[in-house]
Design a protein around this motif. Sequence first.
Motif, PDB file in Angstrom:
ATOM      1  N   SER A 195       0.917  -1.444  -0.002  1.00  0.00           N
ATOM      2  CA  SER A 195      -0.046   0.108   0.020  1.00  0.00           C
ATOM      3  C   SER A 195       0.999   1.179  -0.262  1.00  0.00           C
ATOM      4  CB  SER A 195      -0.899   0.128   1.069  1.00  0.00           C
ATOM      5  OG  SER A 195      -0.223   0.024   2.496  1.00  0.00           O
ATOM      6  N   VAL A 196       1.975   1.148   0.539  1.00  0.00           N
ATOM      7  CA  VAL A 196       3.137   2.283   0.666  1.00  0.00           C
ATOM      8  C   VAL A 196       3.356   2.585  -0.612  1.00  0.00           C
ATOM      9  CG1 VAL A 196       5.247   3.248   1.633  1.00  0.00           C
ATOM     10  CG2 VAL A 196       3.819   1.833   2.935  1.00  0.00           C
ATOM     11  N   ILE A 197       3.700   1.727  -1.468  1.00  0.00           N
ATOM     12  CA  ILE A 197       4.280   2.207  -2.933  1.00  0.00           C
ATOM     13  C   ILE A 197       2.922   2.491  -3.660  1.00  0.00           C
ATOM     14  CG2 ILE A 197       4.985   0.869  -5.003  1.00  0.00           C
ATOM     15  CD1 ILE A 197       7.245   1.246  -3.226  1.00  0.00           C
ATOM     16  N   ILE A 198       2.003   2.120  -3.534  1.00  0.00           N
ATOM     17  CA  ILE A 198       0.728   2.544  -4.299  1.00  0.00           C
ATOM     18  C   ILE A 198       0.514   4.122  -4.099  1.00  0.00           C
ATOM     19  CG2 ILE A 198      -1.603   2.189  -4.659  1.00  0.00           C
ATOM     20  CD1 ILE A 198      -1.374  -0.785  -4.200  1.00  0.00           C
ATOM     21  N   ALA A 199       0.432   4.267  -2.497  1.00  0.00           N
ATOM     22  CA  ALA A 199       0.364   5.580  -2.135  1.00  0.00           C
ATOM     23  C   ALA A 199       1.304   6.665  -2.689  1.00  0.00           C
ATOM     24  CB  ALA A 199       0.384   5.597  -0.639  1.00  0.00           C
ATOM     25  N   HIS A 200       2.802   6.048  -2.741  1.00  0.00           N
ATOM     26  CA  HIS A 200       3.697   6.994  -3.383  1.00  0.00           C
ATOM     27  C   HIS A 200       3.552   7.406  -4.679  1.00  0.00           C
ATOM     28  CE1 HIS A 200       7.806   8.149  -4.787  1.00  0.00           C
ATOM     29  NE2 HIS A 200       7.712   7.058  -5.303  1.00  0.00           N
ATOM     30  N   LYS A 201       3.119   6.253  -5.534  1.00  0.00           N
ATOM     31  CA  LYS A 201       3.173   6.658  -7.092  1.00  0.00           C
ATOM     32  C   LYS A 201       1.889   7.427  -7.326  1.00  0.00           C
ATOM     33  CE  LYS A 201       3.327   4.620 -11.588  1.00  0.00           C
ATOM     34  NZ  LYS A 201       3.697   3.507 -12.356  1.00  0.00           N
ATOM     35  N   LYS A 202       0.872   7.207  -6.724  1.00  0.00           N
ATOM     36  CA  LYS A 202      -0.424   7.853  -6.930  1.00  0.00           C
ATOM     37  C   LYS A 202      -0.678   8.997  -6.231  1.00  0.00           C
ATOM     38  CE  LYS A 202      -1.739   4.647  -9.918  1.00  0.00           C
ATOM     39  NZ  LYS A 202      -1.842   4.883 -11.269  1.00  0.00           N
ATOM     40  N   PHE A 203      -0.449   9.231  -5.009  1.00  0.00           N
ATOM     41  CA  PHE A 203      -0.610  10.463  -4.329  1.00  0.00           C
ATOM     42  C   PHE A 203       0.601  11.155  -3.784  1.00  0.00           C
ATOM     43  CE2 PHE A 203      -3.901   6.955  -3.676  1.00  0.00           C
ATOM     44  CZ  PHE A 203      -4.954   7.553  -4.542  1.00  0.00           C
ATOM     45  N   PHE A 211      -0.084   7.086   6.773  1.00  0.00           N
ATOM     46  CA  PHE A 211      -0.956   6.533   7.325  1.00  0.00           C
ATOM     47  C   PHE A 211      -2.223   5.911   6.802  1.00  0.00           C
ATOM     48  CE2 PHE A 211       1.898   8.580  10.380  1.00  0.00           C
ATOM     49  CZ  PHE A 211       2.074   7.528  11.091  1.00  0.00           C
ATOM     50  N   VAL A 212      -2.857   6.726   5.688  1.00  0.00           N
ATOM     51  CA  VAL A 212      -3.911   6.221   5.109  1.00  0.00           C
ATOM     52  C   VAL A 212      -3.742   4.976   4.348  1.00  0.00           C
ATOM     53  CG1 VAL A 212      -5.763   6.752   3.312  1.00  0.00           C
ATOM     54  CG2 VAL A 212      -5.204   8.450   5.084  1.00  0.00           C
ATOM     55  N   ALA A 213      -2.548   4.842   3.958  1.00  0.00           N
ATOM     56  CA  ALA A 213      -2.120   3.742   3.019  1.00  0.00           C
ATOM     57  C   ALA A 213      -2.071   2.400   3.939  1.00  0.00           C
ATOM     58  CB  ALA A 213      -0.572   3.955   2.304  1.00  0.00           C
ATOM     59  N   ILE A 214      -1.476   2.535   5.093  1.00  0.00           N
ATOM     60  CA  ILE A 214      -1.274   1.390   6.126  1.00  0.00           C
ATOM     61  C   ILE A 214      -2.724   0.945   6.524  1.00  0.00           C
ATOM     62  CG2 ILE A 214      -0.540   0.928   8.394  1.00  0.00           C
ATOM     63  CD1 ILE A 214       1.621   1.166   6.416  1.00  0.00           C
ATOM     64  N   LEU A 215      -3.607   1.918   6.898  1.00  0.00           N
ATOM     65  CA  LEU A 215      -5.009   1.566   7.098  1.00  0.00           C
ATOM     66  C   LEU A 215      -5.813   0.916   6.205  1.00  0.00           C
ATOM     67  CD1 LEU A 215      -6.194   4.751   9.147  1.00  0.00           C
ATOM     68  CD2 LEU A 215      -5.699   2.573  10.309  1.00  0.00           C
ATOM     69  N   ALA A 216      -5.286   1.403   4.718  1.00  0.00           N
ATOM     70  CA  ALA A 216      -6.109   0.754   3.586  1.00  0.00           C
ATOM     71  C   ALA A 216      -5.526  -0.500   3.331  1.00  0.00           C
ATOM     72  CB  ALA A 216      -5.808   1.595   2.246  1.00  0.00           C
ATOM     73  N   VAL A 222      -7.885  -7.866   5.515  1.00  0.00           N
ATOM     74  CA  VAL A 222      -8.998  -8.149   6.255  1.00  0.00           C
ATOM     75  C   VAL A 222     -10.145  -8.623   5.278  1.00  0.00           C
ATOM     76  CG1 VAL A 222     -10.975  -7.580   7.719  1.00  0.00           C
ATOM     77  CG2 VAL A 222      -8.569  -6.973   8.496  1.00  0.00           C
ATOM     78  N   ILE A 223     -10.231  -7.679   4.066  1.00  0.00           N
ATOM     79  CA  ILE A 223     -11.296  -8.033   3.377  1.00  0.00           C
ATOM     80  C   ILE A 223     -10.947  -9.265   2.432  1.00  0.00           C
ATOM     81  CG2 ILE A 223     -12.184  -7.296   1.107  1.00  0.00           C
ATOM     82  CD1 ILE A 223     -11.864  -4.211   2.128  1.00  0.00           C
ATOM     83  N   ILE A 224      -9.676  -9.509   2.041  1.00  0.00           N
ATOM     84  CA  ILE A 224      -9.199 -10.681   1.124  1.00  0.00           C
ATOM     85  C   ILE A 224      -9.232 -11.872   1.960  1.00  0.00           C
ATOM     86  CG2 ILE A 224      -7.257 -11.468  -0.080  1.00  0.00           C
ATOM     87  CD1 ILE A 224      -6.393  -8.745  -0.659  1.00  0.00           C
ATOM     88  N   TYR A 225      -8.623 -11.875   3.247  1.00  0.00           N
ATOM     89  CA  TYR A 225      -8.426 -13.055   3.964  1.00  0.00           C
ATOM     90  C   TYR A 225      -9.756 -13.361   4.470  1.00  0.00           C
ATOM     91  CZ  TYR A 225      -6.930 -16.169   7.709  1.00  0.00           C
ATOM     92  OH  TYR A 225      -6.748 -17.435   8.300  1.00  0.00           O
TER      93      TYR A 225
END
Length: 1017
Positions: A195-203, A211-216, A222-225
């Motif tokens: 999620s950190v890499i995604i946040a870095h590239k997109k935002f 912190f939003v990325a960590i929560l996401a 949880v959603i997947i598992y």
Amino acid sequence: MPKAEKICSWILFISIFLVYAISAPNTISFWDSPEFIASNYTLQASHPPGAPFYTILCKLLLSFFPASKAALISNLISAFFGALTCMLLFRITINIAARVLSATKSKAVTTVSLISGVVAALTLAFSDSFWTASTEAEVYTLSFALITGMMYLMLLWEQASTRTKEIKYAFFIAFLLGISTGVHLITIAIVIPFSVIIAHKKFGLTIKSFFVAILAGCAAFVIIYSFIVQGLIKLANSSDIWLVNAFKAPLNSGVLMVVIFIIIAVSSLLYFSKKRHKTQLHHITLGMIFFLVGMSSFFMPLQRADVNLMIADSIKNSNKMLQYVRAEQFGVGAIPLIKGPVYNAPLDKDVAFVDGQPEYRFNEKTKTYDITHDGKFKEVNYAKEFTIFFPRLFDKGDAEKYKAWTPIYGEAIKYPVRGEVVTIQKPTFAENLSFFINYQTIWLNARYLFWNFIGRQNDHHGLGYIKDGNWISGISFFDDNRVGEQAVTPEFYKNHKGNDAYYFLPFLLGILGIMALWKHKPYFWMTLLLFLTFGIGITIYVNPVPSSILIRERDYIFMGSFVIFALWIGLSVVFLTNVLTTIKQPKIRIGIVAGIVLLAAPLQLLAKGWDNHQRGHDRFAYNFGKAYLDACPPQSILITDGDNMTFPLWYLQQVEGYRTDVRVVNFDQLHIDTHIENLQKASFDSKPVKIDLDRDFYVSGVEKLIPLQEEAKDAAVLPILFEFLKKENTRINWNGRLRHYIPSTSFSIPIDTLKVHKLFNPQKLNASYTSSITWTHAKNFYGLNEIVLMNVLLNNINERPICFAINGKKRHQINLEPYLIQHGLVNILAPIQRTNSEANPKIVDTDMMYPYIMNQVNFEGVNDADKFVRNENVTYAREILRQNYYFVAQALLEEGKTQKAITILDECVKLFPNETIPFKQFAFAIGKLYVRAGKTQKGTAICETAMQNIWDELQWMTSFDPPYPIINLRHAYRLKEIYFQMMQQFPKGIQNAPVSAQTFRSFDDAFQTWQKRNWPY
């Protein structure tokens, strides 16, 4: 990818694979490997929560080889994926190193990046845990190949310059993530650091977006598992119950309905998003499709449910699949994480039990789902006053073990228990946190990390003792206060081939490597989160109890964090190259850095780890399993207990077809309904096992513990007891529910001496047949497996030999020892007892055992001091085999066969010498037996050696104030008591013992002082 990188990566792959292939055992080893090989070869489900993709892949490859090569090929499959993981780590390290170096405008980006990649790959390859995992059949190297593959794709996604490439990489990651669920479910946790890499590239990576990325990321996990993997299976289960019960639909109609629902849902979403130009929704839907296709390997256990080969619970419907994926067999769902009761919490004074969800199980006869538990008073309700946040001290069965790892005094709380107000010492939050730090963080997590990158004392099973399984550095300043000084360390421990000290060098390089990423925040945080997720994160999620390492070490579950640490060690090349600017010539600077790092990390690990990772000669587990089967008469029922006493036997029978007439019954699994039902079917050459329990008594979902309510002092006659357990009107009200109960602590099996299967000549054994087998087995609660075992004994004793594996434990023998006759490595149950009350009650079939030991079994290999002998082999040779040789020799002496007894003793000493299997209490008994047989000099020497070994260990343990003092003091006290007993029993008298009585008294006085100084309570 540049040509140099491709060539280098493939050279690394081939070289590492060859090292692993040389190191790998040619046959089975202990723990889960034989089980995986058997389940792969026969294409059946392995133990929960399963690894169906791994099983399918291995079965495909094993199809090209004969059964005799199944173990070797399975080991080489692990070697292949281990080498592949290292190759992928090489490419990941190059990628990150190049990005870091590009910011410094270095002219040697390619060279430094290549060296960094080589260092990272080779460090991981030759780290202790990864090297071991890569040489035995297990899921872990495939799991980490998938993790590193997804990491590499994530980097490519982050660096992709076009939207099309981004989408392709994202779909591939989704597909691999789906596949990884069919290898090891914990792999899903990789979405958190991604999620950190995604946040870095997109935002852009800011504090807020981080912190939003960590929560996401946590929400995505949880959603997947919970909602996709388990949720879809739960939906299929609920649908199946409804369709089967309400509409008399065929079994698994719910599975079909969910599959159709998914197809319709994703097709509709694809159509809608395409038509309305909802590009993002379209891509998310496609990603979900790729994930579900990857996850589809979970259909295999359903398709292969009728194999009935006893490896795991037969998964014939979605109901069983849900239990399987949740690992309910191991009680995983009952482990508290955020809030829960402490281990000594009493039941709530007002409402001790609360209602839960009803349980359904499919009934083969009625073709419907029956309610096996209506949910009434199903859940235990503990007093709220004893609830704690972040509960680490929660397991009642580990109460005393908790107190051994950290001092627990607690806070006094008065609370009514069964109508009487008592004072209960509730552990404080500080004590709860202390256990988390001392045991879960330092002993379980950090110790394993330090093993791999600071140094390891030996491969012994570490239970907190200073002598077993600690990390060491080789530097006295850091080691002496934890494992004692080298000067007092006994030679066996000091010279152990697993004693590999790295002087902190790889560890320090790893610290330098992470510092190289400090200015490159996306990679710094991604790698750090990966390290923490697959390290301390797993520790927090699993919430391990002290019993979790009583069976074996658990370092393999943290290997994801070791992969990242190896990456950091590779990046230390970048850090040092940038720092050592005083060396002006780039080539010279790079050469010096490369030489230092290669010598300090991978080459040091390779040189020191080579001897204790060579396992090609190791056939002990294979021979051990054969010895059990060879000891069983034809058509025997063999009761085993524990993985290492069961999995090798399953491998031998199901893969190599060896002694398939013996029915292996795992005592641990006698509470699983499908295991019980599979026993009642023929298997290979083995006849069905007769069991006449009603299915309602043992079906999954009913209580597994049957309480004692003693109503009679006489023994419960088993035929009458089982009739008693079938009646509805013989139940009692137990905590709000009608429960079956056991009315006596003694039991009896009537024997018809005319019909009983007679294996032994009672005259030769100086014994006679009895009219019943009557024994005492007192407990407050009887496990379902114990009751099922009694039923097996009752229904099969007259027709088939019933054997119990001799494994150093007695739990599976349910106190039947007075009627057990030693027959090789098994005890056979027989209604025979010694007629002379003064005679040794231990009966050994010497006519069978002498040729069995001298000519049939093969335990060669553990006596070669030049080769590495694994700790499991040493333990079983010392605690099981040596003891059995003693009993045979003792029985031969009692029969007047002195020369044969001496021959057995000589064979024992030859196979299990002090150099590889140190002499201790069982060896002392061997020495005394030599003296009794007339070999006084040899026997006395063995006794002296055994005493010296214990004395040296005592001096070592009491030479300093050890960590984990409760554990070490208890062990030292046991050793002292054993030594004192040996002094009293020394063949030449206590006055001639190696240590004089006066010296021992002086030591005992010092011991008391040492004990008072270290005992915390």
